[in-house]
Structures are given as structure tokens and as C-alpha cells.
Design a protein around this motif. Structure first.
Motif, PDB file in Angstrom:
ATOM      1  N   LEU A  23      38.048  33.999  38.164  1.00  0.00           N
ATOM      2  CA  LEU A  23      37.985  35.023  37.123  1.00  0.00           C
ATOM      3  C   LEU A  23      36.577  35.552  36.912  1.00  0.00           C
ATOM      4  CD1 LEU A  23      40.398  33.467  34.466  1.00  0.00           C
ATOM      5  CD2 LEU A  23      40.915  35.126  36.264  1.00  0.00           C
ATOM      6  N   SER A  24      35.587  34.674  37.053  1.00  0.00           N
ATOM      7  CA  SER A  24      34.228  35.068  36.697  1.00  0.00           C
ATOM      8  C   SER A  24      33.529  35.877  37.786  1.00  0.00           C
ATOM      9  CB  SER A  24      33.390  33.826  36.370  1.00  0.00           C
ATOM     10  OG  SER A  24      33.378  32.933  37.461  1.00  0.00           O
ATOM     11  N   VAL A  25      33.839  35.637  39.052  1.00  0.00           N
ATOM     12  CA  VAL A  25      33.136  36.307  40.148  1.00  0.00           C
ATOM     13  C   VAL A  25      34.083  37.138  41.013  1.00  0.00           C
ATOM     14  CG1 VAL A  25      31.677  35.993  42.181  1.00  0.00           C
ATOM     15  CG2 VAL A  25      31.383  34.502  40.204  1.00  0.00           C
ATOM     16  N   MET A  26      35.147  36.500  41.511  1.00  0.00           N
ATOM     17  CA  MET A  26      36.011  37.206  42.456  1.00  0.00           C
ATOM     18  C   MET A  26      36.740  38.375  41.803  1.00  0.00           C
ATOM     19  SD  MET A  26      37.147  37.767  45.440  1.00  0.00           S
ATOM     20  CE  MET A  26      36.641  36.368  46.448  1.00  0.00           C
ATOM     21  N   ALA A  27      37.259  38.205  40.599  1.00  0.00           N
ATOM     22  CA  ALA A  27      38.038  39.273  39.966  1.00  0.00           C
ATOM     23  C   ALA A  27      37.225  40.561  39.799  1.00  0.00           C
ATOM     24  CB  ALA A  27      38.601  38.798  38.630  1.00  0.00           C
ATOM     25  N   PRO A  28      36.017  40.510  39.221  1.00  0.00           N
ATOM     26  CA  PRO A  28      35.270  41.767  39.094  1.00  0.00           C
ATOM     27  C   PRO A  28      34.823  42.343  40.435  1.00  0.00           C
ATOM     28  CG  PRO A  28      33.969  39.892  38.300  1.00  0.00           C
ATOM     29  CD  PRO A  28      35.353  39.400  38.502  1.00  0.00           C
ATOM     30  N   ALA A  29      34.470  41.480  41.389  1.00  0.00           N
ATOM     31  CA  ALA A  29      34.058  41.982  42.708  1.00  0.00           C
ATOM     32  C   ALA A  29      35.237  42.641  43.410  1.00  0.00           C
ATOM     33  CB  ALA A  29      33.497  40.840  43.546  1.00  0.00           C
ATOM     34  N   MET A  30      36.420  42.031  43.311  1.00  0.00           N
ATOM     35  CA  MET A  30      37.602  42.605  43.956  1.00  0.00           C
ATOM     36  C   MET A  30      38.011  43.917  43.302  1.00  0.00           C
ATOM     37  SD  MET A  30      39.726  42.428  46.376  1.00  0.00           S
ATOM     38  CE  MET A  30      39.676  40.748  47.026  1.00  0.00           C
ATOM     39  N   ALA A  31      37.856  44.013  42.001  1.00  0.00           N
ATOM     40  CA  ALA A  31      38.172  45.273  41.310  1.00  0.00           C
ATOM     41  C   ALA A  31      37.284  46.403  41.826  1.00  0.00           C
ATOM     42  CB  ALA A  31      37.994  45.097  39.808  1.00  0.00           C
ATOM     43  N   ARG A  32      36.009  46.113  42.013  1.00  0.00           N
ATOM     44  CA  ARG A  32      35.098  47.128  42.563  1.00  0.00           C
ATOM     45  C   ARG A  32      35.459  47.464  44.004  1.00  0.00           C
ATOM     46  NH1 ARG A  32      29.255  44.928  41.935  1.00  0.00           N
ATOM     47  NH2 ARG A  32      28.779  46.959  42.862  1.00  0.00           N
ATOM     48  N   PHE A  33      35.866  46.451  44.773  1.00  0.00           N
ATOM     49  CA  PHE A  33      36.236  46.681  46.168  1.00  0.00           C
ATOM     50  C   PHE A  33      37.432  47.629  46.269  1.00  0.00           C
ATOM     51  CE2 PHE A  33      38.746  45.782  49.916  1.00  0.00           C
ATOM     52  CZ  PHE A  33      37.805  45.778  50.936  1.00  0.00           C
ATOM     53  N   THR A  34      38.463  47.389  45.457  1.00  0.00           N
ATOM     54  CA  THR A  34      39.667  48.214  45.558  1.00  0.00           C
ATOM     55  C   THR A  34      39.405  49.661  45.134  1.00  0.00           C
ATOM     56  OG1 THR A  34      40.360  47.458  43.349  1.00  0.00           O
ATOM     57  CG2 THR A  34      41.222  46.266  45.254  1.00  0.00           C
ATOM     58  N   LYS A  35      38.447  49.853  44.227  1.00  0.00           N
ATOM     59  CA  LYS A  35      38.088  51.220  43.844  1.00  0.00           C
ATOM     60  C   LYS A  35      37.342  51.933  44.970  1.00  0.00           C
ATOM     61  CE  LYS A  35      37.878  50.324  38.868  1.00  0.00           C
ATOM     62  NZ  LYS A  35      36.996  50.213  37.680  1.00  0.00           N
ATOM     63  N   LYS A  36      36.511  51.189  45.687  1.00  0.00           N
ATOM     64  CA  LYS A  36      35.754  51.782  46.792  1.00  0.00           C
ATOM     65  C   LYS A  36      36.605  51.977  48.041  1.00  0.00           C
ATOM     66  CE  LYS A  36      30.992  50.426  45.750  1.00  0.00           C
ATOM     67  NZ  LYS A  36      29.754  49.845  46.322  1.00  0.00           N
ATOM     68  N   HIS A  37      37.619  51.109  48.204  1.00  0.00           N
ATOM     69  CA  HIS A  37      38.447  51.153  49.422  1.00  0.00           C
ATOM     70  C   HIS A  37      39.927  51.178  49.024  1.00  0.00           C
ATOM     71  CE1 HIS A  37      34.784  50.127  51.668  1.00  0.00           C
ATOM     72  NE2 HIS A  37      34.575  49.230  50.728  1.00  0.00           N
ATOM     73  N   PRO A  38      40.387  52.236  48.389  1.00  0.00           N
ATOM     74  CA  PRO A  38      41.754  52.263  47.843  1.00  0.00           C
ATOM     75  C   PRO A  38      42.848  52.224  48.902  1.00  0.00           C
ATOM     76  CG  PRO A  38      40.729  54.432  47.690  1.00  0.00           C
ATOM     77  CD  PRO A  38      39.653  53.495  48.104  1.00  0.00           C
ATOM     78  N   SER A  39      42.543  52.581  50.144  1.00  0.00           N
ATOM     79  CA  SER A  39      43.579  52.600  51.170  1.00  0.00           C
ATOM     80  C   SER A  39      43.721  51.267  51.899  1.00  0.00           C
ATOM     81  CB  SER A  39      43.279  53.707  52.194  1.00  0.00           C
ATOM     82  OG  SER A  39      42.004  53.500  52.789  1.00  0.00           O
ATOM     83  N   VAL A  40      42.853  50.301  51.588  1.00  0.00           N
ATOM     84  CA  VAL A  40      42.944  48.985  52.209  1.00  0.00           C
ATOM     85  C   VAL A  40      43.882  48.109  51.388  1.00  0.00           C
ATOM     86  CG1 VAL A  40      41.683  46.910  52.896  1.00  0.00           C
ATOM     87  CG2 VAL A  40      40.632  49.158  53.194  1.00  0.00           C
ATOM     88  N   LYS A  41      44.889  47.572  52.044  1.00  0.00           N
ATOM     89  CA  LYS A  41      45.804  46.662  51.350  1.00  0.00           C
ATOM     90  C   LYS A  41      45.127  45.301  51.199  1.00  0.00           C
ATOM     91  CE  LYS A  41      50.427  44.680  51.456  1.00  0.00           C
ATOM     92  NZ  LYS A  41      51.736  44.628  52.156  1.00  0.00           N
TER      93      LYS A  41
END
Length: 312
Positions: free
Chosen positions: A103-121
Motif C-alpha cells: 500500500l505504501s510504495v507499490m500502490a502509488p507507483a502503480m497508479a502513476r504507471f497506469t496513467k502513463k501507460h494506459p494501453s498496457v494490461k
């Protein structure tokens, strides 16, 4: 490994009887029984016991069932993977994180990743440190995040941060008046600890043993997140690294440094044979950025691949 035997095992687990499993698989009862016998012989495990005309998993069967379901789920993905390859679609990034920093590290990093790469599943799983060997051997994920280094011969790890172990407590606890907490301070406190054998528990056991401290009262849990919420609700204190508790509400809990200081390292984990991957590198960069924004002298220190400090 006989895939039909795995499917028969899964059907018996779901249905509870060989006859019902046979109907589900469109096989005869003797055929299902033979498949189960073949599987038990191959594994050298007793998977079922019969009680009141139904089959129930043994302890060995319960442990095997967890992995069998994961394997069968992966097999079900094969047609989709083939479709994506034929269609030249963008890749599926498979990520696993250990619970402590989910929750503290992966969740915010993954949220940023999906915004930058929306077409990657993306698929994101949470699995314990104890499961590392199985998911590395199975090549189930493209990237893992958790405690490093990893001793497994098939794994390679890149450190991203060092975090100090601290004592987590409710904001109204008397220890809030202290600047540091010693192992001796915890002797008469209710301490929320992980089960024996778990990674963090090994570290705290070594600390208490070195200072000849015996904890008189403890609450055991297999989840560091549960330990944190137990503290927030006043059940006791726990030892946790600062990085892992960043997602907690600081109106309810706070930490004090542990003296002597003990450090744990976090980083990314990959299979040694995996090729370089731009999506993995992109997520690794975002994880590093997330850690650097949370850096705190004496408690969270970003590090480079060679272990060098990235902040002063």
C-alpha cells in the motif's frame, strides 16, 4: 506433470466427491480415481482423506491446492495470450509485491504507471516472502518488489531503499514521550508479532535474543498490515520499517526509532534469465521516484544498484 490429473484434482476439490467430479469432467469415476492416484504417486503426497462418503483435503492437499489453482489459472490464460500475440497487442505486465510495502510504495507507483501507460494490461498480485521460490521458479511475474537481496539462485535483485525498523504505537501511548525505544522497553508491552519463521519475525527474534529480552505477551499475525491496524486500534505495539507504514493514518499511529538501529532493504526482483523490458524499467523508475519522495534521514534512505546512498 499430468494436466488431466491436475484438472481431476481440482474437480474433486470443488465437487467433494469422485462421482460429481467425473460428471463435471465427463469422465468415468474409475478414470478420475486413477488420475488422482497417478497424481499422488507422482507427488509422493496424500492429497485426500475420506470422511462420511466425501473426500476432504489433507494438510498436504491444502498446500498443494493453492499452487494447483494458480497453475490451472495460468493454463486458462494461454488462449488469451495466443490471441494477443497474433494481434500484436501490447504486453501484459505481471507484477507481484510483498505485503509489507504493497500500500505504501507499490500502490502509488502503480497508479502513476497506469496513467502513463494506459494501453498496457497490468496484473498486480500480493504474495508473501515465503512464496518467493515458487513464483520465481514458475516465472509467474515480470517484476517483484519486496525485501532484498534474494538468495534464490534463479533470482536477481536491485536495491532501491534501506528502511529502519521502528516501533509503531498509538498516538496516545506513553512511549510517545520517548525519543527512542530499546528492546528492554518492550519487555512488558503487548507486542504484535509475525508468526515464527516469517522474515520480519526472524529479524525481531534476533534483536531480542541479542539483548536477552523475552517478550511476555504477544499477539501473532501473518500479516504486517493486520499488525499495523491492530496497533491503530490499541491492541499493542509492533516493530515495522518506516517504509511499510507510510500508508497508515498518522492521526492514529506514530513511530519511534528503535535503538540499536536495524535496517531492512527493499528492491525489485526478477528472474535471472529475463530479458531487459522497457515496461519493467519504467515501473522500476517510478518505484524509485516514489521512494525518493519519501526519503527521511535515519529512517528511509534511497540507494542505487550498487548500494550507494542517493540522498545525503
Amino acid at each position: 506433470m499430468n494436466i488431466k490429473a491436475l484438472q481431476a484434482f481440482n474437480a474433486v476439490v470443488q465437487e467433494g466427491t469422485v462421482s460429481s467430479a467425473a460428471k463435471l469432467l465427463n469422465l468415468s469415476q474409475p478414470a478420475v480415481s486413477r488420475l488422482i492416484a497417478v497424481l499422488e504417486a507422482e507427488l509422493r503426497l496424500t492429497l485426500f482423506k475420506r470422511e462420511r462418503q466425501r473426500l476432504h483435503l489433507t494438510d498436504e492437499g491444502v498446500a498443494f491446492d493453492r499452487e494447483a489453482r494458480r497453475i490451472l489459472a495460468g493454463l486458462q490464460e494461454i488462449p488469451r495470450i495466443a490471441d494477443e500475440i497474433r494481434a500484436h497487442r501490447l504486453k501484459h505486465l505481471r507484477v507481484v509485491t510483498m505485503p509489507r510495502a504493497a500500500l505504501s510504495v507499490m500502490a502509488p507507483a502503480m497508479a502513476r504507471f497506469t496513467k502513463k501507460h494506459p494501453s498496457v494490461k497490468v496484473s498486480l498480485d500480493i504474495r508473501s516472502h515465503r512464496d518467493i521460490e515458487s513464483w520465481i521458479n514458475g516465472r509467474e511475474y515480470d517484476l517483484g518488489f519486496g525485501n532484498v537481496p534474494i538468495a534464490h539462485r534463479a533470482a536477481t535483485s536491485t536495491p532501491l531503499a534501506r528502511a529502519a525498523l521502528e516501533v509503531l504505537m498509538p498516538t496516545d501511548h506513553p512511549f510517545c514521550k520517548k525519543e527512542v525505544i530499546t528492546p528492554e522497553d518492550l519487555r512488558c508491552e503487548t507486542l504484535i508479532q509475525q508468526f515464527p519463521g516469517m522474515l520480519l519475525r526472524k529479524q525481531t527474534d534476533a534483536l531480542f535474543e541479542a539483548h536477552e529480552v523475552k517478550i511476555e505477551q504477544e499477539i501473532l499475525t501473518g500479516s504486517s498490515q493486520m499488525a499495523q491496524h491492530l496497533v491503530a486500534n490499541g491492541a499493542g505495539l509492533t516493530i515495522i520499517d518506516r517504509l511499510s507504514m507510510l500508508a497508515m493514518d498518522d492521526r492514529r499511529v506514530t513511530t519511534r526509532p528503535l535503538n540499536p538501529t536495524r535496517w531492512v532493504a527493499f528492491g525489485v526482483i526478477r528472474h535471472r534469465s529475463d530479458d531487459p523490458d522497457p515496461m519493467v524499467e519504467a515501473l522500476t523508475s517510478l518505484l524509485r521516484d516514489e521512494i525518493e519522495t519519501r526519503a527521511a534521514e535515519g529512517s528511509i534512505i534511497p540507494v542505487g544498484p550498487g548500494g550507494e546512498r542517493l540522498v545525503d
